[in-house]
Scaffold this active site. Structure first.
Site, PDB file in Angstrom:
ATOM      1  N   GLY A 111       0.812  -1.221   0.000  1.00  0.00           N
ATOM      2  CA  GLY A 111       0.000   0.000   0.000  1.00  0.00           C
ATOM      3  C   GLY A 111       0.839   1.261   0.000  1.00  0.00           C
ATOM      4  CG  ASP A 112       0.372   3.874   2.336  1.00  0.00           C
ATOM      5  OD1 ASP A 112      -0.811   4.137   2.046  1.00  0.00           O
ATOM      6  OD2 ASP A 112       0.737   3.511   3.470  1.00  0.00           O
ATOM      7  CD  GLU A 113       1.454   0.239  -3.272  1.00  0.00           C
ATOM      8  OE1 GLU A 113       0.454   0.968  -3.128  1.00  0.00           O
ATOM      9  OE2 GLU A 113       1.488  -0.949  -2.927  1.00  0.00           O
ATOM     10  CE  LYS A 125      -3.284   2.145  -3.448  1.00  0.00           C
ATOM     11  NZ  LYS A 125      -2.142   2.027  -2.547  1.00  0.00           N
ATOM     12  N   GLY A 167      -5.849   5.693   2.229  1.00  0.00           N
ATOM     13  CA  GLY A 167      -5.573   7.134   2.272  1.00  0.00           C
ATOM     14  C   GLY A 167      -4.813   7.456   1.006  1.00  0.00           C
ATOM     15  CG  HIS A 168      -5.896   6.397  -2.411  1.00  0.00           C
ATOM     16  ND1 HIS A 168      -6.621   5.725  -3.353  1.00  0.00           N
ATOM     17  CD2 HIS A 168      -5.369   5.436  -1.607  1.00  0.00           C
ATOM     18  CE1 HIS A 168      -6.537   4.415  -3.129  1.00  0.00           C
ATOM     19  NE2 HIS A 168      -5.794   4.232  -2.068  1.00  0.00           N
ATOM     20  CB  THR A 195      -6.806   1.478   9.265  1.00  0.00           C
ATOM     21  OG1 THR A 195      -7.970   0.781   8.803  1.00  0.00           O
ATOM     22  CG2 THR A 195      -5.661   1.275   8.275  1.00  0.00           C
ATOM     23  CD  GLN A 215      -6.877  -1.303   1.297  1.00  0.00           C
ATOM     24  OE1 GLN A 215      -7.688  -1.907   0.625  1.00  0.00           O
ATOM     25  NE2 GLN A 215      -7.153  -0.120   1.819  1.00  0.00           N
ATOM     26  N   GLY A 231      -1.714   8.231  10.351  1.00  0.00           N
ATOM     27  CA  GLY A 231      -0.590   9.047  10.801  1.00  0.00           C
ATOM     28  C   GLY A 231       0.543   8.224  11.413  1.00  0.00           C
TER      29      GLY A 231
HETATM   30  P1  GDP Z   1      -1.586   5.761  -1.995  1.00  0.00           P
HETATM   31  O1  GDP Z   1      -2.285   5.231  -0.802  1.00  0.00           O
HETATM   32  O2  GDP Z   1      -1.031   4.682  -2.869  1.00  0.00           O
HETATM   33  O3  GDP Z   1      -2.413   6.740  -2.794  1.00  0.00           O
HETATM   34  O4  GDP Z   1      -0.321   6.566  -1.445  1.00  0.00           O
HETATM   35  P2  GDP Z   1      -0.312   7.571  -0.194  1.00  0.00           P
HETATM   36  O5  GDP Z   1      -0.958   8.825  -0.592  1.00  0.00           O
HETATM   37  O6  GDP Z   1      -0.810   6.896   1.026  1.00  0.00           O
HETATM   38  O7  GDP Z   1       1.237   7.728   0.018  1.00  0.00           O
HETATM   39  C1  GDP Z   1       2.087   8.207  -0.954  1.00  0.00           C
HETATM   40  C2  GDP Z   1       2.802   9.442  -0.412  1.00  0.00           C
HETATM   41  O8  GDP Z   1       3.907   9.749  -1.222  1.00  0.00           O
HETATM   42  C3  GDP Z   1       1.933  10.675  -0.417  1.00  0.00           C
HETATM   43  O9  GDP Z   1       2.292  11.498   0.641  1.00  0.00           O
HETATM   44  C4  GDP Z   1       2.275  11.324  -1.750  1.00  0.00           C
HETATM   45  O10 GDP Z   1       2.053  12.724  -1.749  1.00  0.00           O
HETATM   46  C5  GDP Z   1       3.730  11.031  -1.844  1.00  0.00           C
HETATM   47  N1  GDP Z   1       4.286  10.852  -3.201  1.00  0.00           N
HETATM   48  C6  GDP Z   1       3.684  10.284  -4.279  1.00  0.00           C
HETATM   49  N2  GDP Z   1       4.566  10.202  -5.299  1.00  0.00           N
HETATM   50  C7  GDP Z   1       5.725  10.705  -4.849  1.00  0.00           C
HETATM   51  C8  GDP Z   1       7.025  10.879  -5.433  1.00  0.00           C
HETATM   52  O11 GDP Z   1       7.301  10.494  -6.557  1.00  0.00           O
HETATM   53  N3  GDP Z   1       7.988  11.442  -4.633  1.00  0.00           N
HETATM   54  C9  GDP Z   1       7.745  11.839  -3.358  1.00  0.00           C
HETATM   55  N4  GDP Z   1       8.746  12.380  -2.672  1.00  0.00           N
HETATM   56  N5  GDP Z   1       6.532  11.712  -2.799  1.00  0.00           N
HETATM   57  C10 GDP Z   1       5.540  11.136  -3.516  1.00  0.00           C
HETATM   58  P1  IMO Z   2      -3.830   2.631   0.742  1.00  0.00           P
HETATM   59  O1  IMO Z   2      -5.001   2.447  -0.191  1.00  0.00           O
HETATM   60  C1  IMO Z   2      -1.191   0.891   3.719  1.00  0.00           C
HETATM   61  C2  IMO Z   2      -2.904  -2.153   6.369  1.00  0.00           C
HETATM   62  C3  IMO Z   2      -3.045  -1.808   7.843  1.00  0.00           C
HETATM   63  C4  IMO Z   2      -2.880  -3.195   8.441  1.00  0.00           C
HETATM   64  C5  IMO Z   2      -3.608  -4.083   7.441  1.00  0.00           C
HETATM   65  C6  IMO Z   2      -5.047  -4.408   7.808  1.00  0.00           C
HETATM   66  O2  IMO Z   2      -3.696   4.011   1.258  1.00  0.00           O
HETATM   67  O3  IMO Z   2      -2.577   2.095   0.115  1.00  0.00           O
HETATM   68  P2  IMO Z   2      -7.306  -3.003   7.776  1.00  0.00           P
HETATM   69  O4  IMO Z   2      -7.656  -1.727   8.473  1.00  0.00           O
HETATM   70  O5  IMO Z   2      -7.415  -2.974   6.305  1.00  0.00           O
HETATM   71  O6  IMO Z   2      -8.004  -4.186   8.366  1.00  0.00           O
HETATM   72  O7  IMO Z   2      -5.747  -3.224   8.133  1.00  0.00           O
HETATM   73  O8  IMO Z   2      -3.578  -3.398   6.217  1.00  0.00           O
HETATM   74  N1  IMO Z   2      -3.548  -1.178   5.445  1.00  0.00           N
HETATM   75  C7  IMO Z   2      -2.866  -0.320   4.681  1.00  0.00           C
HETATM   76  N2  IMO Z   2      -1.547  -0.042   4.628  1.00  0.00           N
HETATM   77  N3  IMO Z   2      -2.043   1.527   2.900  1.00  0.00           N
HETATM   78  C8  IMO Z   2      -3.360   1.240   2.928  1.00  0.00           C
HETATM   79  O9  IMO Z   2      -4.237   1.727   2.015  1.00  0.00           O
HETATM   80  C9  IMO Z   2      -3.835   0.317   3.888  1.00  0.00           C
HETATM   81  N4  IMO Z   2      -5.063  -0.156   4.210  1.00  0.00           N
HETATM   82  C10 IMO Z   2      -4.862  -1.093   5.158  1.00  0.00           C
HETATM   83  O10 IMO Z   2      -2.031  -0.923   8.243  1.00  0.00           O
HETATM   84  O11 IMO Z   2      -1.533  -3.563   8.443  1.00  0.00           O
HETATM   85 MG    MG Z   3      -2.254   5.429   1.291  1.00  0.00          MG
END
Ligand code: GDP
Ligand code: IMO
Ligand code: MG
Length: 423
Positions: free
Chosen positions: A12-14, A16, A40-41, A129, A224, A302
């Site tokens: 997750g958190d790549e 997206k 959290g996107h 979460t 995720q 957070g």
């Molecule tokens: P998601 O859940 O896949 O949409 O990703 P998140 O928003 O949770 O986490 C990605 C974080 O990396 C966010 O704070 C973005 O603003 C930040 N981000 C995305 N792409 C880049 C990048 O290429 N470089 C840096 N430094 N930050 C990035």
């Molecule tokens: P995005 O879409 C990162 C993780 C939680 C926990 C596990 C199970 O922003 O990439 P849950 O609340 O789904 O039952 O938790 O999955 N998790 C994530 N980690 N990004 C997310 O979403 C996540 N959604 C759930 O931290 O380890």
């Molecule tokens: Mg996220």
């Protein structure tokens, strides 16, 4: 007419949200198909940072339709807060945002059950979460859930009460110290349910069939990541939905033969929030540096994200499970200044070399074996064309393309919409 998918390949958190926003101009409809407010996107443009949880990341584009599909679980309270936060941006939700009648509702007692279940697990907790995701999907597959469409029908309140009572009993049985005031939580919930009714509810699978017949294009936005998939992730430290490609079929009603491109998105290193195995996790200065420069804190909770080098064993597995046709590499800018970049190419376990992601990453100690590549010194966050990128950075990109056997079509060098190099 086509459906493309954008899926996270790690935990997750790549990034997206950022890339869906960048790609939205190429599509008519952006659709979420699984997960819920555990997501959290983050999107950044015009100096403003937005974090979306339930609403698809195409919402800021004038002509896009945004669909919350049947596979999603919705917490009306969180959903309402998201809508409120977007009020200053003049978005016409009635014409731009649709909710599937078949999406399931997260009840206040689902959230409480999530917390109670985590408490009862003690040290072996999932690190969820706490948004009630697991319990809501349990009720869905247990055939007890309440769906968005139910609130248009008579009698759903009886069903609600029965289910909430059962949840309270389950919480009692868990015998944990959880304080709560259900009256207060229900007050907020029922107010939010009334607000939810302002957004059009639709039979989303029929909507999708019709739009595809009209030659419209859809981008399905994953939440995720593949290693959190309920079947293919690091079970039991996973989420409760199919985050991988097949999830888009069941979570939207899209037949597999309508899917064209599968965009797989990954960070140039690896992060994970919550508990569970993470073979390349770093506990040293390098890991701290990734966390600090990458600002690695969960967008929903957070919590600090755990950091480590890129894991090619896991990434190759994710590419296969999803049938990725095109890759997107995020946050390469965070690695600027590292003399050497490490990539895990295999694991060692009891003197044996493993090249495949094993059945249980959880119970066995895996030692990652690394290949080292040269790093780059330059700040790349202001570069907007491939030719200006440092040679050693491009060598890293080429190395990964060769290893993964899939082209990298987007290189992201910063959080802003504009910090995106399309190749
Ligand atoms: P998601 O859940 O896949 O949409 O990703 P998140 O928003 O949770 O986490 C990605 C974080 O990396 C966010 O704070 C973005 O603003 C930040 N981000 C995305 N792409 C880049 C990048 O290429 N470089 C840096 N430094 N930050 C990035
Ligand atoms: P995005 O879409 C990162 C993780 C939680 C926990 C596990 C199970 O922003 O990439 P849950 O609340 O789904 O039952 O938790 O999955 N998790 C994530 N980690 N990004 C997310 O979403 C996540 N959604 C759930 O931290 O380890
Ligand atoms: Mg996220």
């Amino acid at each position: 007419m086509k459906v493309d998918l954008l899926l996270g390949l790690q935990w997750g958190d790549e990034g997206k949200g950022k890339i869906v926003d960048v790609l939205t101009k190429n599509y008519d409809i952006i659709a979420r198909f699984q997960g819920g407010p555990n997501a959290g996107h983050t999107l950044e443009f015009d100096g403003i940072k937005h974090v979306l949880h339930t609403i698809p990341s195409g919402i800021f584009h004038k002509n896009s339709i945004n669909l919350i599909g049947n596979g999603v679980v919705i917490d009306p309270v969180i959903f309402q807060k998201e809508i409120k936060k977007l009020e200053p941006f003049d978005i016409d939700f009635k014409s731009k945002l649709f909710v599937s009648r078949k999406a399931h509702l997260i009840l206040p007692t689902h959230r409480l059950l999530d917390a109670a279940s985590e408490l009862s697990k003690g040290k072996s907790k999932i690190g969820s979460t706490l948004k009630g995701i697991g319990p809501t999907y349990m009720d869905k597959t247990g055939r007890n859930g309440i769906r968005v469409g139910d609130i248009e029908l008579e009698g759903w309140l009886d069903k609600y009460r029965k289910l909430a009572n059962k949840h309270e009993q389950l919480i009692k049985n868990l015998d944990v110290d959880l304080q709560y005031n259900l009256n207060e939580l229900e007050n907020d919930f029922f107010k939010a349910i009334e607000k939810l009714k302002n957004i059009p509810f639709i039979d989303s699978e029929n909507f999708i069939f019709n739009e595809l017949d009209k030659n419209k294009s859809i981008l399905a936005e994953g939440a995720q990541g593949s290693l959190l998939d309920i079947d293919f992730g690091t079970y039991p430290f996973v989420t409760s939905s199919n985050t991988t490609a097949a999830g888009a079929c069941t979570g939207l009603g899209v037949p597999p033969n309508k899917i064209k491109d599968v965009f797989g998105i990954f960070k140039a290193y690896t992060t994970r929030v919550g508990s569970g195995p993470f073979p390349t996790e770093l506990f040293d200065k390098d890991g701290e540096r990734m966390a600090k420069v990458g600002n690695e804190f969960g967008a929903t909770t957070g919590r600090p994200r755990r950091c480590g080098w890129l894991d090619l064993v896991a990434l190759k597995y994710a590419v296969k499970v999803n049938g990725v046709t095109s890759l997107m590499m995020m946050k390469g800018d965070v690695l600027s200044g590292f003399k050497k970049i490490k990539v895990c190419t295999e694991y060692e376990h009891n003197g044996k070399i493993l090249k495949q992601f094993p059945f249980s990453v959880n119970d066995i100690a895996l030692k990652p074996k690394y290949t080292e590549l040269n790093g780059w010194k330059e700040d790349i966050s202001k570069i907007n064309n491939e030719a200006s990128l440092p040679k050693t950075f491009l060598d890293y990109v080429k190395y990964l393309e060769k290893e993964l056997n899939v082209p990298i079509s987007i290189i992201s060098v910063g959080p802003d919409r504009t910090q995106t190099i399309i190749r």
